[in-house]
Design a protein around this motif. Structure first.
Motif, PDB file in Angstrom:
ATOM      1  N   ASP A   1       3.521   0.094   8.745  1.00  0.00           N
ATOM      2  CA  ASP A   1       2.958  -1.288   9.100  1.00  0.00           C
ATOM      3  C   ASP A   1       3.606  -2.081   7.724  1.00  0.00           C
ATOM      4  O   ASP A   1       4.274  -1.905   7.085  1.00  0.00           O
ATOM      5  CB  ASP A   1       1.561  -1.294   8.817  1.00  0.00           C
TER       6      ASP A   1
ATOM      7  N   ARG B   1      -4.983   5.922   5.824  1.00  0.00           N
ATOM      8  CA  ARG B   1      -6.303   4.875   5.423  1.00  0.00           C
ATOM      9  C   ARG B   1      -6.410   3.814   6.070  1.00  0.00           C
ATOM     10  O   ARG B   1      -7.629   3.203   6.410  1.00  0.00           O
ATOM     11  CB  ARG B   1      -6.073   4.866   3.765  1.00  0.00           C
ATOM     12  N   ARG B   2      -5.307   3.054   6.261  1.00  0.00           N
ATOM     13  CA  ARG B   2      -5.172   1.425   6.911  1.00  0.00           C
ATOM     14  C   ARG B   2      -5.701   1.699   8.407  1.00  0.00           C
ATOM     15  O   ARG B   2      -6.582   0.749   8.646  1.00  0.00           O
ATOM     16  CB  ARG B   2      -3.871   1.133   6.827  1.00  0.00           C
ATOM     17  N   HIS B   3      -5.135   2.594   9.178  1.00  0.00           N
ATOM     18  CA  HIS B   3      -5.411   2.533  10.547  1.00  0.00           C
ATOM     19  C   HIS B   3      -6.384   3.420  10.991  1.00  0.00           C
ATOM     20  O   HIS B   3      -6.989   3.202  12.004  1.00  0.00           O
ATOM     21  CB  HIS B   3      -3.960   3.090  11.464  1.00  0.00           C
TER      22      HIS B   3
ATOM     23  N   ARG C   1      -8.815   5.195   8.626  1.00  0.00           N
ATOM     24  CA  ARG C   1      -9.773   5.353   7.699  1.00  0.00           C
ATOM     25  C   ARG C   1     -10.151   6.926   7.114  1.00  0.00           C
ATOM     26  O   ARG C   1     -11.115   7.328   7.047  1.00  0.00           O
ATOM     27  CB  ARG C   1     -11.178   4.757   8.239  1.00  0.00           C
TER      28      ARG C   1
ATOM     29  N   ALA D   1       0.845  -1.209  -0.076  1.00  0.00           N
ATOM     30  CA  ALA D   1      -0.064   0.040  -0.088  1.00  0.00           C
ATOM     31  C   ALA D   1       1.127   1.316  -0.019  1.00  0.00           C
ATOM     32  O   ALA D   1       1.702   1.251   0.971  1.00  0.00           O
ATOM     33  CB  ALA D   1      -0.977  -0.028   1.211  1.00  0.00           C
TER      34      ALA D   1
ATOM     35  N   VAL E   1       2.980  -1.208   4.279  1.00  0.00           N
ATOM     36  CA  VAL E   1       2.235  -0.017   4.310  1.00  0.00           C
ATOM     37  C   VAL E   1       3.274   1.113   4.313  1.00  0.00           C
ATOM     38  O   VAL E   1       3.920   1.395   5.313  1.00  0.00           O
ATOM     39  CB  VAL E   1       1.420   0.125   5.485  1.00  0.00           C
TER      40      VAL E   1
ATOM     41  N   ALA F   1      -1.116   6.102   2.974  1.00  0.00           N
ATOM     42  CA  ALA F   1      -1.421   4.457   3.036  1.00  0.00           C
ATOM     43  C   ALA F   1      -1.625   4.079   4.506  1.00  0.00           C
ATOM     44  O   ALA F   1      -2.689   3.517   4.825  1.00  0.00           O
ATOM     45  CB  ALA F   1      -0.497   3.623   2.315  1.00  0.00           C
TER      46      ALA F   1
END
Length: 258
Positions: free
Chosen positions: A186, A197-199, A201, A68, A189, A194
């Motif tokens: 991550d 967005r991943r953690h 939103r 990502a 990530v 990224a």
């Protein structure tokens, strides 16, 4: 037994090689200068660490592995995150020229103390302190490799050269911008957008100080800790980072990079 005669063509090739070998380091230096100068103005679509991680996944048979990564300019990243990574990783970022020698001395003293305690207890050493600056991490992540053993020491030598080039050819804001886009937050990530967005939103531009501190807290070991579901260590570290952000004067500190 007589030695085999060396023909004129062999002599020519040998002389030609002797005339070129010493130029190879100069060629490598010129190529590296071109790389760094180009990326002052062109956003890198990926880093060497990303490419290596993808190749590792393929070699392991994980053909479904996907990274990502979504580049965002510095103006589109929350200043809270920019401040948080400096507070966590390199508080002398605005003042040094790529290497923080005071931090290196402190890290060495800390690590020697931790190693002595571990030997006394008969246990393994935990959480040795590093002293890499943000510029050094950009040099390593974008252009180089991780490496172990002799390869690691070779990489560290080349890292010094790239770090000096980056500091000479990029403004501080560009260094920070690239770092925020290539740092791994991550497993797989990369970059602020990224990770946000991943953690959380949300876009990187909307990160709060608390969220930014949690992302910065996992940077030493992004595959071990989780910013979205922080354990006790990440929570404590994030609280420390927020205190350091306030002590630095908040996001107004970023004006020192102008």
């Amino acid at each position: 037994m007589q030695g085999r005669a060396v023909g004129p063509m062999s002599r020519v090739r040998r002389l030609r090689w002797r005339g070129w070998w010493w130029k190879l380091p100069l060629l490598a230096m010129g190529l590296s200068v071109g790389q760094v100068l180009t990326l002052r103005f062109v956003d890198p679509p990926f880093s060497s660490f990303m490419a290596i991680r993808q190749l590792e996944a393929i070699a392991a048979g994980d053909l479904g592995y996907r990274m990502a990564h979504d580049w965002r300019d510095l103006r589109d990243i929350s200043p809270q995150l920019a401040l948080a990574v400096v507070a966590a990783e390199d508080q002398n970022f605005a003042r040094h020229h790529g290497f923080d020698f005071d931090a290196i001395e402190r890290a060495q003293a800390h690590n020697e103390k931790m190693e002595a305690r571990a030997r006394k207890r008969g246990t393994e050493v935990k959480r040795l302190r590093g002293a890499s600056t943000i510029t050094q991490q950009v040099a390593k992540n974008v252009f180089l490799w991780q490496g172990r053993g002799p390869a690691r020491w070779l990489r560290k030598g080349v890292e010094v050269w790239y770090t000096a080039l980056i500091e000479a050819l990029w403004p501080k804001r560009r260094i920070l911008e690239v770092y925020l886009n290539v740092a791994e937050f991550d497993d797989g990530v990369y970059g602020a957008q990224a990770a946000a967005r991943r953690h959380f939103r949300k876009d990187a531009a909307r990160l709060t100080a608390a969220e930014a501190a949690r992302l910065a807290a996992v940077l030493p070991s992004p595959r071990r800790y989780d910013a979205g579901r922080p354990g006790p260590y990440v929570q404590r570290r994030a609280n420390q980072i927020q205190r350091q952000m306030r002590q630095m004067g908040g996001t107004g500190w970023l004006r020192t990079l102008d």
